[in-house]
Enzyme design. Structure first.
Site, PDB file in Angstrom:
ATOM      1  N   GLY A  58     -24.806   9.543 -17.780  1.00 36.92           N
ATOM      2  CA  GLY A  58     -23.952   8.929 -16.778  1.00 36.92           C
ATOM      3  C   GLY A  58     -24.637   8.330 -15.565  1.00 36.92           C
ATOM      4  O   GLY A  58     -23.995   7.621 -14.785  1.00 36.92           O
ATOM      5  N   TYR A  82     -15.286  -4.479 -18.319  1.00 36.32           N
ATOM      6  CA  TYR A  82     -15.417  -3.672 -17.095  1.00 36.32           C
ATOM      7  C   TYR A  82     -15.549  -4.536 -15.847  1.00 36.32           C
ATOM      8  O   TYR A  82     -15.861  -4.009 -14.783  1.00 36.32           O
ATOM      9  CB  TYR A  82     -16.669  -2.778 -17.165  1.00 36.32           C
ATOM     10  CG  TYR A  82     -16.816  -1.967 -18.416  1.00 36.32           C
ATOM     11  CD1 TYR A  82     -15.837  -1.057 -18.810  1.00 36.32           C
ATOM     12  CD2 TYR A  82     -17.963  -2.077 -19.200  1.00 36.32           C
ATOM     13  CE1 TYR A  82     -15.999  -0.297 -19.959  1.00 36.32           C
ATOM     14  CE2 TYR A  82     -18.130  -1.309 -20.348  1.00 36.32           C
ATOM     15  CZ  TYR A  82     -17.134  -0.427 -20.718  1.00 36.32           C
ATOM     16  OH  TYR A  82     -17.299   0.326 -21.844  1.00 36.32           O
ATOM     17  N   CYS A  87     -12.353 -18.276 -27.542  1.00 34.46           N
ATOM     18  CA  CYS A  87     -11.020 -18.663 -27.094  1.00 34.46           C
ATOM     19  C   CYS A  87     -10.345 -17.530 -26.329  1.00 34.46           C
ATOM     20  O   CYS A  87      -9.344 -16.968 -26.791  1.00 34.46           O
ATOM     21  CB  CYS A  87     -10.178 -19.059 -28.292  1.00 34.46           C
ATOM     22  SG  CYS A  87     -11.085 -20.086 -29.444  1.00 34.46           S
ATOM     23  N   GLU A  88     -10.895 -17.144 -25.205  1.00 41.06           N
ATOM     24  CA  GLU A  88     -10.324 -16.103 -24.342  1.00 41.06           C
ATOM     25  C   GLU A  88     -10.773 -16.412 -22.919  1.00 41.06           C
ATOM     26  O   GLU A  88     -11.947 -16.728 -22.708  1.00 41.06           O
ATOM     27  CB  GLU A  88     -10.894 -14.706 -24.667  1.00 41.06           C
ATOM     28  CG  GLU A  88     -10.666 -14.221 -26.060  1.00 41.06           C
ATOM     29  CD  GLU A  88      -9.471 -13.284 -26.190  1.00 41.06           C
ATOM     30  OE1 GLU A  88      -8.907 -12.868 -25.154  1.00 41.06           O
ATOM     31  OE2 GLU A  88      -9.118 -12.994 -27.335  1.00 41.06           O
TER      32      GLU A  88
END
Ligand SMILES: *Cc1c(COP(=O)(O)O)cnc(C)c1O
Length: 424
Positions: free
Chosen positions: A239, A322, A349-350
């Site tokens: 982390g 994110y 295509c986004e």
């Protein structure tokens, strides 16, 4: 510290210019620096020398066999989260006693494979899993080494999608249920109850959540010891964040280790000479890799200036998923080049298909190469074939040499498991 730098305005990875690799391999491709991977691992490893420890690199961050092998040769162990990752560490010849198995949904076949291999520890996340492991171990005539993953309920102050240690997360066993479950585990005939595990999230940039979590689990360790369940392993997960160059600087691994070791010093766990396990992923691999892409087009929008790459969100999804920041560097730096407020986007295509938005960058032109930094972790491993785009090549650099360590996927490979509905 990493081994990406400019020499005479050309971007190098170690002693190899990235344009040379692009010439040989085509674009896009991921490029990893072996020296950087190993350096990051050793810095992390050395930070924990005062304490008996095992550093289990988190395979899911970057699971390329050549990357794993580079770390294995520096003494790494591995944290796996699937049967597939188990097969990878077996393939590189990792000793089973350097493998820990995490994850909320281990299947019976994954557990069996890990038992047969003889791994060090299962990090168990539910009572159902505990029973299943006990039963499968019994059937194989083996004992299963287990730790319980405890959810310490601390807020890691990171992006919600990568925070895992809160009460509302699906991960781990609620702190309040831990004692009861340890008692139950201790009564199961085919288990060796050896450890306690926690992992609170990813890309943490503050030390307090780690220290808070450690304090909570040390209380539990004391309690368990008094119950007659002394534990040999304390796994504090991964982390630790990396600098993505957007301001929030995470602590250096030395500081991180210092804070944890200070907290441990007077614990009975330390007095019993327990072994600390850590599962760093991003901090080892993140800044050891870049994604190199070529500019297909530049386009003047009504309000924006777009640079359109041959790489897309299917190749690196972190910005879309994110809202992650990745620095973008020209592979060839031109002196006195003008800068423009730019959106760097992919061909998909986004609208989420972007690498940078409203960023002041050198005025790229069609055909230019650029490098998306900090792409060594959760880059290739999260890539997909969306839009029927073959996955890109992966290259490893060692000194003045480079090798393709994963070939660019072909369209043939991409469709090989598909077929039309059979004619009767
Ligand atoms: C993902 C994961 C890690 C690694 O996290 P990083 O943020 O990459 O260090 C470690 N342990 C577990 C259980 C994980 O799921």
């Amino acid at each position: 510290m990493d081994h990406f730098f400019y020499r005479e305005n050309r971007l190098f990875c170690e002693q190899v210019p990235l344009d040379q690799i692009a010439q040989a391999v085509g674009t896009p491709f991921y490029c990893y620096s072996e020296a950087t991977l190993q350096h990051h691992f050793q810095v992390f490893q050395q930070a924990f020398t005062p304490c008996s420890h095992l550093i289990c690199y988190s395979v899911k961050a970057n699971s390329n066999l050549a990357v794993l092998d580079a770390l294995l040769r520096r003494g790494a162990g591995f944290d796996i989260v699937s049967g597939g990752e188990l097969a990878r560490v077996q393939r590189i010849g990792c000793p089973p006693q350097r493998v820990v198995f995490s994850g909320v949904g281990k299947s019976a076949s994954e557990i069996t494979a890990a038992l047969e291999y003889g791994i060090l520890l299962f990090n168990v996340e539910s009572v159902g899993e505990l029973r299943r492991i006990n039963e499968l171990a019994g059937r194989l005539g083996r004992r299963a080494p287990i730790a319980l993953r405890i959810n310490p309920d601390v807020d890691p102050q990171t992006h919600p999608h990568i925070s895992t240690g809160l009460r509302r997360n699906k991960f781990g066993i609620p702190y309040q249920q831990a004692l009861a479950l340890y008692r139950e585990a201790a009564r199961m005939p085919h288990l060796d109850v050896l450890g306690l595990d926690c992992h609170i999230g990813s890309q943490l940039t503050a030390l307090e959540p780690f220290v808070d979590a450690l304090r909570r689990v040390l209380l539990l360790l004391d309690l368990l010891e008094r119950e007659g369940i002394p534990l040999r392993y304390l796994d504090l997960g991964g982390g630790l964040g990396i600098p993505y160059e957007d301001g929030r600087l995470p602590p250096h691994p030395g500081l991180y280790a210092g804070a944890l070791l200070a907290e441990l010093t007077n614990s009975s766990f330390a007095q019993r000479q327990g072994t600390l396990i850590l599962e760093p992923g991003r901090v080892i691999a993140g800044n050891a890799g870049v994604l190199v892409a070529r500019v297909e087009y530049v386009k003047e929008g009504e309000e924006k200036y777009f640079v359109i790459l041959d790489a897309g969100m299917n190749d690196l999804i972190r910005p879309a998923l994110y809202n992650a920041y990745h620095a973008i560097l020209p592979v060839a730096r031109r002196f006195g080049q003008e800068e423009r407020m730019t959106d760097v986007v992919g061909p998909i295509c986004e609208s989420g298909d972007f690498f940078a938005q409203d960023r002041l960058l050198p005025a790229f032109q069609s055909g230019d190469l650029l490098a998306v930094r900090s792409a060594g972790a959760y880059g290739f491993t999260m890539s997909s074939n969306y839009n029927t785009r073959p996955r890109v090549a992966e290259v490893l650099v060692r000194g003045n040499q480079f090798a393709v360590v994963r070939r660019r996927e072909s369209l043939e490979q991409l469709m090989e498991n598909e077929s039309l509905f059979p004619v009767a």
